[in-house]
Design a protein around this motif. Sequence first.
Motif, PDB file in Angstrom:
ATOM      1  N   ALA A 114      65.955  47.085  57.406  1.00 10.79           N
ATOM      2  CA  ALA A 114      64.910  47.971  56.882  1.00 10.79           C
ATOM      3  C   ALA A 114      63.539  47.503  57.349  1.00 10.79           C
ATOM      4  CB  ALA A 114      64.959  48.000  55.359  1.00 10.79           C
ATOM      5  N   GLY A 115      62.579  48.427  57.304  1.00  7.31           N
ATOM      6  CA  GLY A 115      61.206  48.073  57.657  1.00  7.31           C
ATOM      7  C   GLY A 115      61.072  47.564  59.066  1.00  7.31           C
ATOM      8  N   ASN A 116      61.679  48.282  60.029  1.00  4.49           N
ATOM      9  CA  ASN A 116      61.613  47.884  61.443  1.00  4.49           C
ATOM     10  C   ASN A 116      62.217  46.500  61.654  1.00  4.49           C
ATOM     11  OD1 ASN A 116      61.031  48.239  64.169  1.00  4.49           O
ATOM     12  ND2 ASN A 116      58.954  47.412  63.990  1.00  4.49           N
ATOM     13  N   HIS A 117      63.430  46.335  61.124  1.00  5.32           N
ATOM     14  CA  HIS A 117      64.193  45.087  61.263  1.00  5.32           C
ATOM     15  C   HIS A 117      63.505  43.902  60.600  1.00  5.32           C
ATOM     16  CE1 HIS A 117      67.207  46.836  63.944  1.00  5.32           C
ATOM     17  NE2 HIS A 117      66.212  47.458  64.547  1.00  5.32           N
ATOM     18  N   ARG A 118      62.771  44.166  59.526  1.00  4.95           N
ATOM     19  CA  ARG A 118      62.116  43.071  58.816  1.00  4.95           C
ATOM     20  C   ARG A 118      62.901  42.629  57.571  1.00  4.95           C
ATOM     21  NH1 ARG A 118      56.642  42.174  60.503  1.00  4.95           N
ATOM     22  NH2 ARG A 118      56.648  42.736  62.710  1.00  4.95           N
ATOM     23  N   LEU A 119      63.779  43.468  57.021  1.00  2.66           N
ATOM     24  CA  LEU A 119      64.499  43.114  55.792  1.00  2.66           C
ATOM     25  C   LEU A 119      65.966  43.491  55.879  1.00  2.66           C
ATOM     26  CD1 LEU A 119      64.501  42.143  52.799  1.00  2.66           C
ATOM     27  CD2 LEU A 119      64.044  44.532  52.167  1.00  2.66           C
ATOM     28  N   SER A 120      66.818  42.525  55.555  1.00  2.43           N
ATOM     29  CA  SER A 120      68.246  42.777  55.361  1.00  2.43           C
ATOM     30  C   SER A 120      68.687  42.054  54.100  1.00  2.43           C
ATOM     31  CB  SER A 120      69.079  42.284  56.549  1.00  2.43           C
ATOM     32  OG  SER A 120      68.854  43.074  57.696  1.00  2.43           O
ATOM     33  N   ALA A 121      69.585  42.659  53.347  1.00  2.00           N
ATOM     34  CA  ALA A 121      70.171  42.043  52.158  1.00  2.00           C
ATOM     35  C   ALA A 121      71.628  42.488  52.109  1.00  2.00           C
ATOM     36  CB  ALA A 121      69.419  42.448  50.899  1.00  2.00           C
ATOM     37  N   ARG A 122      72.441  41.793  52.858  1.00  6.59           N
ATOM     38  CA  ARG A 122      73.859  42.141  52.975  1.00  6.59           C
ATOM     39  C   ARG A 122      74.747  40.953  52.621  1.00  6.59           C
ATOM     40  NH1 ARG A 122      75.751  42.968  59.071  1.00  6.59           N
ATOM     41  NH2 ARG A 122      77.717  42.584  57.996  1.00  6.59           N
ATOM     42  N   SER A 123      74.157  39.939  51.978  1.00  8.78           N
ATOM     43  CA  SER A 123      74.927  38.762  51.599  1.00  8.78           C
ATOM     44  C   SER A 123      74.755  38.487  50.117  1.00  8.78           C
ATOM     45  CB  SER A 123      74.478  37.540  52.418  1.00  8.78           C
ATOM     46  OG  SER A 123      73.133  37.220  52.134  1.00  8.78           O
ATOM     47  N   VAL A 124      75.710  37.738  49.560  1.00 11.49           N
ATOM     48  CA  VAL A 124      75.661  37.367  48.156  1.00 11.49           C
ATOM     49  C   VAL A 124      75.589  35.842  48.069  1.00 11.49           C
ATOM     50  CG1 VAL A 124      78.184  37.360  47.956  1.00 11.49           C
ATOM     51  CG2 VAL A 124      76.783  37.579  45.895  1.00 11.49           C
ATOM     52  N   LYS A 125      74.807  35.342  47.120  1.00 15.25           N
ATOM     53  CA  LYS A 125      74.671  33.898  46.896  1.00 15.25           C
ATOM     54  C   LYS A 125      75.370  33.549  45.586  1.00 15.25           C
ATOM     55  CE  LYS A 125      72.615  29.716  46.686  1.00 15.25           C
ATOM     56  NZ  LYS A 125      71.175  29.675  46.395  1.00 15.25           N
ATOM     57  N   ILE A 126      76.313  32.618  45.682  1.00 15.88           N
ATOM     58  CA  ILE A 126      77.082  32.166  44.528  1.00 15.88           C
ATOM     59  C   ILE A 126      76.878  30.657  44.369  1.00 15.88           C
ATOM     60  CG2 ILE A 126      79.393  32.003  43.498  1.00 15.88           C
ATOM     61  CD1 ILE A 126      80.207  34.331  45.375  1.00 15.88           C
ATOM     62  N   PHE A 127      76.694  30.195  43.147  1.00 17.72           N
ATOM     63  CA  PHE A 127      76.574  28.762  42.878  1.00 17.72           C
ATOM     64  C   PHE A 127      77.943  28.210  42.504  1.00 17.72           C
ATOM     65  CE2 PHE A 127      72.088  29.724  42.434  1.00 17.72           C
ATOM     66  CZ  PHE A 127      71.481  28.569  42.907  1.00 17.72           C
ATOM     67  N   ALA A 128      78.434  27.223  43.289  1.00 16.01           N
ATOM     68  CA  ALA A 128      79.680  26.554  42.932  1.00 16.01           C
ATOM     69  C   ALA A 128      79.422  25.392  41.975  1.00 16.01           C
ATOM     70  CB  ALA A 128      80.401  26.059  44.181  1.00 16.01           C
ATOM     71  N   ASP A 129      78.366  24.602  42.259  1.00 21.00           N
ATOM     72  CA  ASP A 129      78.087  23.448  41.411  1.00 21.00           C
ATOM     73  C   ASP A 129      76.595  23.220  41.301  1.00 21.00           C
ATOM     74  OD1 ASP A 129      77.632  22.526  44.001  1.00 21.00           O
ATOM     75  OD2 ASP A 129      78.616  20.589  43.709  1.00 21.00           O
ATOM     76  N   GLY A 130      76.196  22.034  40.845  1.00 24.85           N
ATOM     77  CA  GLY A 130      74.793  21.715  40.666  1.00 24.85           C
ATOM     78  C   GLY A 130      74.253  20.885  41.811  1.00 24.85           C
ATOM     79  N   ALA A 131      73.427  19.875  41.508  1.00 32.41           N
ATOM     80  CA  ALA A 131      72.745  19.097  42.537  1.00 32.41           C
ATOM     81  C   ALA A 131      73.063  17.616  42.387  1.00 32.41           C
ATOM     82  CB  ALA A 131      71.237  19.322  42.456  1.00 32.41           C
ATOM     83  N   LEU A 132      72.935  16.888  43.483  1.00 35.57           N
ATOM     84  CA  LEU A 132      73.193  15.450  43.485  1.00 35.57           C
ATOM     85  C   LEU A 132      72.159  14.710  42.650  1.00 35.57           C
ATOM     86  CD1 LEU A 132      74.978  13.177  44.639  1.00 35.57           C
ATOM     87  CD2 LEU A 132      73.423  13.067  46.599  1.00 35.57           C
ATOM     88  N   ARG A 133      70.881  15.086  42.778  1.00 32.26           N
ATOM     89  CA  ARG A 133      69.817  14.400  42.041  1.00 32.26           C
ATOM     90  C   ARG A 133      70.064  14.429  40.537  1.00 32.26           C
ATOM     91  NH1 ARG A 133      66.057  15.743  46.057  1.00 32.26           N
ATOM     92  NH2 ARG A 133      64.568  14.068  46.502  1.00 32.26           N
ATOM     93  N   SER A 134      70.455  15.587  40.044  1.00 34.56           N
ATOM     94  CA  SER A 134      70.612  15.763  38.601  1.00 34.56           C
ATOM     95  C   SER A 134      72.004  15.405  38.116  1.00 34.56           C
ATOM     96  CB  SER A 134      70.276  17.211  38.216  1.00 34.56           C
ATOM     97  OG  SER A 134      71.094  18.115  38.940  1.00 34.56           O
ATOM     98  N   GLY A 135      72.877  14.948  39.007  1.00 32.75           N
ATOM     99  CA  GLY A 135      74.224  14.558  38.604  1.00 32.75           C
ATOM    100  C   GLY A 135      75.135  15.737  38.345  1.00 32.75           C
ATOM    101  N   GLY A 136      74.755  16.920  38.862  1.00 36.51           N
ATOM    102  CA  GLY A 136      75.575  18.105  38.633  1.00 36.51           C
ATOM    103  C   GLY A 136      76.483  18.470  39.795  1.00 36.51           C
ATOM    104  N   ALA A 137      76.422  17.730  40.908  1.00 36.86           N
ATOM    105  CA  ALA A 137      77.299  18.008  42.036  1.00 36.86           C
ATOM    106  C   ALA A 137      78.737  17.681  41.642  1.00 36.86           C
ATOM    107  CB  ALA A 137      76.878  17.180  43.250  1.00 36.86           C
ATOM    108  N   ALA A 138      79.651  18.591  41.908  1.00 36.42           N
ATOM    109  CA  ALA A 138      81.053  18.416  41.494  1.00 36.42           C
ATOM    110  C   ALA A 138      81.789  17.545  42.506  1.00 36.42           C
ATOM    111  CB  ALA A 138      81.733  19.770  41.363  1.00 36.42           C
ATOM    112  N   LEU A 139      82.287  16.385  42.043  1.00 37.19           N
ATOM    113  CA  LEU A 139      82.942  15.406  42.900  1.00 37.19           C
ATOM    114  C   LEU A 139      84.436  15.318  42.589  1.00 37.19           C
ATOM    115  CD1 LEU A 139      80.323  12.500  42.636  1.00 37.19           C
ATOM    116  CD2 LEU A 139      80.395  14.343  44.331  1.00 37.19           C
ATOM    117  N   TYR A 140      85.203  14.884  43.596  1.00 37.04           N
ATOM    118  CA  TYR A 140      86.626  14.623  43.362  1.00 37.04           C
ATOM    119  C   TYR A 140      86.812  13.429  42.431  1.00 37.04           C
ATOM    120  CZ  TYR A 140      88.121  17.791  47.142  1.00 37.04           C
ATOM    121  OH  TYR A 140      88.377  18.890  47.929  1.00 37.04           O
ATOM    122  N   GLU A 141      85.957  12.393  42.605  1.00 37.27           N
ATOM    123  CA  GLU A 141      86.026  11.183  41.804  1.00 37.27           C
ATOM    124  C   GLU A 141      84.686  10.970  41.099  1.00 37.27           C
ATOM    125  OE1 GLU A 141      88.807   9.640  41.378  1.00 37.27           O
ATOM    126  OE2 GLU A 141      89.916  10.748  42.918  1.00 37.27           O
TER     127      GLU A 141
END
Length: 631
Positions: free
Chosen positions: A367-394
Amino acid sequence: MYPTKPPPTLRKRLSDEKRNMEKEGQEPGRLEGRKLFERSNKLTYAAILTIAAIAAIVTTVGNLSDQQIVLEPLPNAYALCFKKASRIITVDKAYPHVQCLAVRDSHFIDVGSLEELSQRWNLTAQSPQTNSSTSHLENTLPLRYIDSPAIIVPGLSDSHVHVLEYGATQQLPLEGTRSPKETVQRVHDYILADPEVYDDKTKFIEGWGWDHTQWLLKEWPNTNEMEEDEVIRGRPVLLQSKDGHAIWVSRTILDGLKDLPAEIEGGVIVRDKSGNPTGVFLDNAQDLVKRPEPSYKTLEKRFAIAVRDAHARGLTAVHDAGFNPRSLEFFRKQADEGKLPIRIYGMTHFNETSSYWGDRVPKIIGAGNHRLSARSVKIFADGALRSGGAALYEPYADNPTTRGFMRTEPEVLNDIIPKFLRDGWQVNVHAIGDRANGVVLDAFEVALKDANVSSLRPRLEHAQILAKKDLARFGDLGVIASVQPTHAISDMWFGEDRLGPERVKGLYAFRSILDHGARITLGSDFPVEDMNPLAGFYAAITRLSPDGKSPHGPGGWFPEQQMTREEALQGMTLDPAYASFSEDILGSITIGKRADFVVFSQDIMNAPTQKILETKVLATVIDGQVVYGGI
């Protein structure tokens, strides 16, 4: 410590200044830039007034929505050449280095040597100005020479950003504080410096950038630390962490949250030893705090700040990692009105508590002369390493009581990922921990067995910690790794403590990902990290801090995971274009593609690594027209 209420004379001067600016059609300035706060705990009222005045000037000059910087437009056709050397890096294997490029009607129409272009075109020895009397002729191109040691590269893309959030963070930046007390002081000074905020105790205050891992006592803050400040007490204040995965709120906000749940799936309400909430909320628990919706005018101002800074750093396209309904509406309106000054590829956020919407929400493509596209979805699987929310095996090495958590449970991912892909959506999943990455790769593997979705280029956003058993699956499945090299040089200082000496080897394993046949796109995650794409380029090829240091010495942190300069440049140009389904029109200086390019002051492909960050952007060009600098 100085008094908590400005003297009447100062308040009057600030109010008069604000009123005069409003009469002149200017926006009253706010404190912008972390440098304004370097000595915030030593400010006097005179210094506060000075900062307010400087901020007013910065805001007025830099606010593109109110006062555009006038750049003289180029004609619709022109040629740019270096006099001798081939200093245009095309990122096109057919012609990797050329001396000249030619543009007509927003597209590249030729590349090659000066001799070759002279044979094909009538190159006139004129500057490419709009009053050129010959530029309209079919076979005539005004010629402008670029002087060495400059180089030209394709327009740069940042594959993972938060555009409007960046604009918001510039109002009250908190990065660089060394303690909760220093962070509170910045909020205190911000309130005193703006009479409009000071006089209205109901005004919602937001800041961004505190990082408890950089504090002397690496502990979560507490709402009581804000409550002890007389200027802040009684105000609604929300402070977002640097990584965006935690918020710290004032007592006023906390008291307004009734009947908090004991637990929340995919998030944490941080509590003290007595079980009382401390005012810190992690990941999904952040959604318990409702922020006021910004006005359209506010979003325009935030966008203008972000675009101004992006153009100055050579960015021509960004991938926004989290359109909510409000931001999606904003960018759609900007595109419809032809007002988008930068290319935006948007990821529409999937709320973990919402129902599936991929079969009823329309996609936006070009859209807008090839300035905007929104054809993807963002999903959160886990949190962040800094805050200790990253999901680990161990479990975490520095906290064996936890292995993080999934923000979206595996059964939900296994349900929605195939649905989005079948309905034609690219699926981009935030995954930090090795378990989260493994779970998402499992879901991709099952979904991609359907031949109808195999071409939809799924992405792992961050792909930070990877187990050896999962590395090979990137290339096999065609999953794109969307990584942020500046995260690596931020996290390298605490990564081994958190993960242990063996597991840390899979943290930011860029070379291993490439060697297993996967594509890598580079981003910054701004405002989490520095917006400058050259900071990411430098980090990817050196794995060193800007001052040349790392936990492993001057050779770099796990130097075997370094990228080459060619790989890093492709990760900022052609591969982001591929990751956004636009490689046919963007990503390289190729005949037929959109004329997006950047002029750098020096050759980043050959300059000593310690000199790379000294590189200046001389010009940023989108669709053949200069949006920053000049040529």
